[in-house]
Design a protein around this motif. Sequence first.
Motif, PDB file in Angstrom:
ATOM      1  N   PHE A  72       0.750  -1.181  -0.096  1.00  0.00           N
ATOM      2  CA  PHE A  72      -0.139  -0.066   0.001  1.00  0.00           C
ATOM      3  C   PHE A  72       0.718   1.426  -0.027  1.00  0.00           C
ATOM      4  N   LYS A  73       1.976   1.290   0.328  1.00  0.00           N
ATOM      5  CA  LYS A  73       2.874   2.395   0.450  1.00  0.00           C
ATOM      6  C   LYS A  73       3.461   2.573  -1.121  1.00  0.00           C
ATOM      7  N   LYS A  74       4.327   1.464  -1.498  1.00  0.00           N
ATOM      8  CA  LYS A  74       4.849   1.748  -2.727  1.00  0.00           C
ATOM      9  C   LYS A  74       4.273   0.979  -4.025  1.00  0.00           C
ATOM     10  N   GLY A  75       3.336   0.443  -3.823  1.00  0.00           N
ATOM     11  CA  GLY A  75       2.742  -0.364  -4.969  1.00  0.00           C
ATOM     12  C   GLY A  75       1.874   0.501  -5.958  1.00  0.00           C
ATOM     13  N   ASN A  76       1.645  -0.249  -7.340  1.00  0.00           N
ATOM     14  CA  ASN A  76       1.205   0.648  -8.473  1.00  0.00           C
ATOM     15  C   ASN A  76      -0.275   0.562  -8.190  1.00  0.00           C
ATOM     16  N   ASN A  77      -1.239   1.351  -8.718  1.00  0.00           N
ATOM     17  CA  ASN A  77      -2.797   1.252  -8.649  1.00  0.00           C
ATOM     18  C   ASN A  77      -3.416   1.555 -10.038  1.00  0.00           C
ATOM     19  N   PHE A  78      -4.460   0.970 -10.029  1.00  0.00           N
ATOM     20  CA  PHE A  78      -5.267   1.203 -11.128  1.00  0.00           C
ATOM     21  C   PHE A  78      -6.776   1.023 -10.553  1.00  0.00           C
ATOM     22  N   PHE A  79      -7.721   1.573 -11.299  1.00  0.00           N
ATOM     23  CA  PHE A  79      -9.179   1.238 -10.872  1.00  0.00           C
ATOM     24  C   PHE A  79      -9.981   0.778 -11.955  1.00  0.00           C
ATOM     25  N   ILE A  80     -10.856  -0.254 -11.899  1.00  0.00           N
ATOM     26  CA  ILE A  80     -11.680  -0.555 -12.929  1.00  0.00           C
ATOM     27  C   ILE A  80     -13.084  -0.891 -11.963  1.00  0.00           C
ATOM     28  N   TYR A  81     -13.855   0.137 -12.290  1.00  0.00           N
ATOM     29  CA  TYR A  81     -15.099   0.065 -11.197  1.00  0.00           C
ATOM     30  C   TYR A  81     -15.896  -1.151 -11.179  1.00  0.00           C
ATOM     31  N   PRO A  82     -16.078  -1.737 -10.183  1.00  0.00           N
ATOM     32  CA  PRO A  82     -15.979  -1.115  -8.700  1.00  0.00           C
ATOM     33  C   PRO A  82     -14.832  -1.714  -7.976  1.00  0.00           C
ATOM     34  N   ILE A  83     -13.765  -2.082  -8.544  1.00  0.00           N
ATOM     35  CA  ILE A  83     -12.645  -2.804  -7.794  1.00  0.00           C
ATOM     36  C   ILE A  83     -11.213  -1.802  -8.222  1.00  0.00           C
ATOM     37  N   LYS A  84     -10.739  -1.598  -6.967  1.00  0.00           N
ATOM     38  CA  LYS A  84      -9.465  -0.775  -6.984  1.00  0.00           C
ATOM     39  C   LYS A  84      -8.453  -1.876  -6.890  1.00  0.00           C
ATOM     40  N   VAL A  85      -7.155  -1.798  -7.760  1.00  0.00           N
ATOM     41  CA  VAL A  85      -6.449  -2.859  -7.869  1.00  0.00           C
ATOM     42  C   VAL A  85      -4.858  -2.076  -7.428  1.00  0.00           C
ATOM     43  N   THR A  86      -4.310  -2.837  -6.403  1.00  0.00           N
ATOM     44  CA  THR A  86      -2.779  -2.575  -5.999  1.00  0.00           C
ATOM     45  C   THR A  86      -2.119  -3.621  -6.177  1.00  0.00           C
ATOM     46  N   TRP A  87      -0.814  -3.305  -6.924  1.00  0.00           N
ATOM     47  CA  TRP A  87       0.228  -4.422  -6.965  1.00  0.00           C
ATOM     48  C   TRP A  87       1.802  -3.991  -6.820  1.00  0.00           C
ATOM     49  N   ILE A  88       2.487  -4.897  -6.580  1.00  0.00           N
ATOM     50  CA  ILE A  88       3.961  -4.653  -6.421  1.00  0.00           C
ATOM     51  C   ILE A  88       4.597  -6.007  -6.861  1.00  0.00           C
ATOM     52  N   CYS A  89       5.722  -5.643  -7.597  1.00  0.00           N
ATOM     53  CA  CYS A  89       6.685  -7.012  -7.763  1.00  0.00           C
ATOM     54  C   CYS A  89       7.453  -6.990  -6.427  1.00  0.00           C
ATOM     55  N   ALA A  90       7.356  -8.303  -6.003  1.00  0.00           N
ATOM     56  CA  ALA A  90       8.103  -8.530  -4.538  1.00  0.00           C
ATOM     57  C   ALA A  90       8.303 -10.021  -4.816  1.00  0.00           C
TER      58      ALA A  90
END
Length: 129
Positions: A20-38
């Motif tokens: 949540f601090k460093k991840g990438n975001n995008f939004f496709i209604y109604p779901i918000k997606v946050t992801w990070i390579c880890a």
Amino acid sequence: MQSFRKEERLCNLKLISTLFKKGNNFFIYPIKVTWICAELSSEYPVQVLITVNKRNFPRAVDRNKLKRLMREAYRKNKSVLYNHLEHAGKTCALALIYSGSKAVSFKEIESIIIVILHRLIREYEGATW
């Protein structure tokens, strides 16, 4: 391949806070997606966190139903993302946050999850590793 085991769920608090601090975001209604390579300690290429906003769905029954629907849609369609990541040798952490104010049907959620998975693949190809 169509299972959703405990090891596929994102439970590591340190990784969740990094997501949540460093991840990438995008939004496709109604779901918000946050992801990070880890780097994950799991044998699976993706670990997923699925959550529903308590403000929009104060009853736990409604939140749990939406989470069940999202988990099932993800479980059925995750192979596209898994194949891509395994081929690339990458792993990631992913959060799916339902932030809509109305519940939608399973068919709608499934179609949105499919779009999300394909967009994640496109964003991974453009991401800097």
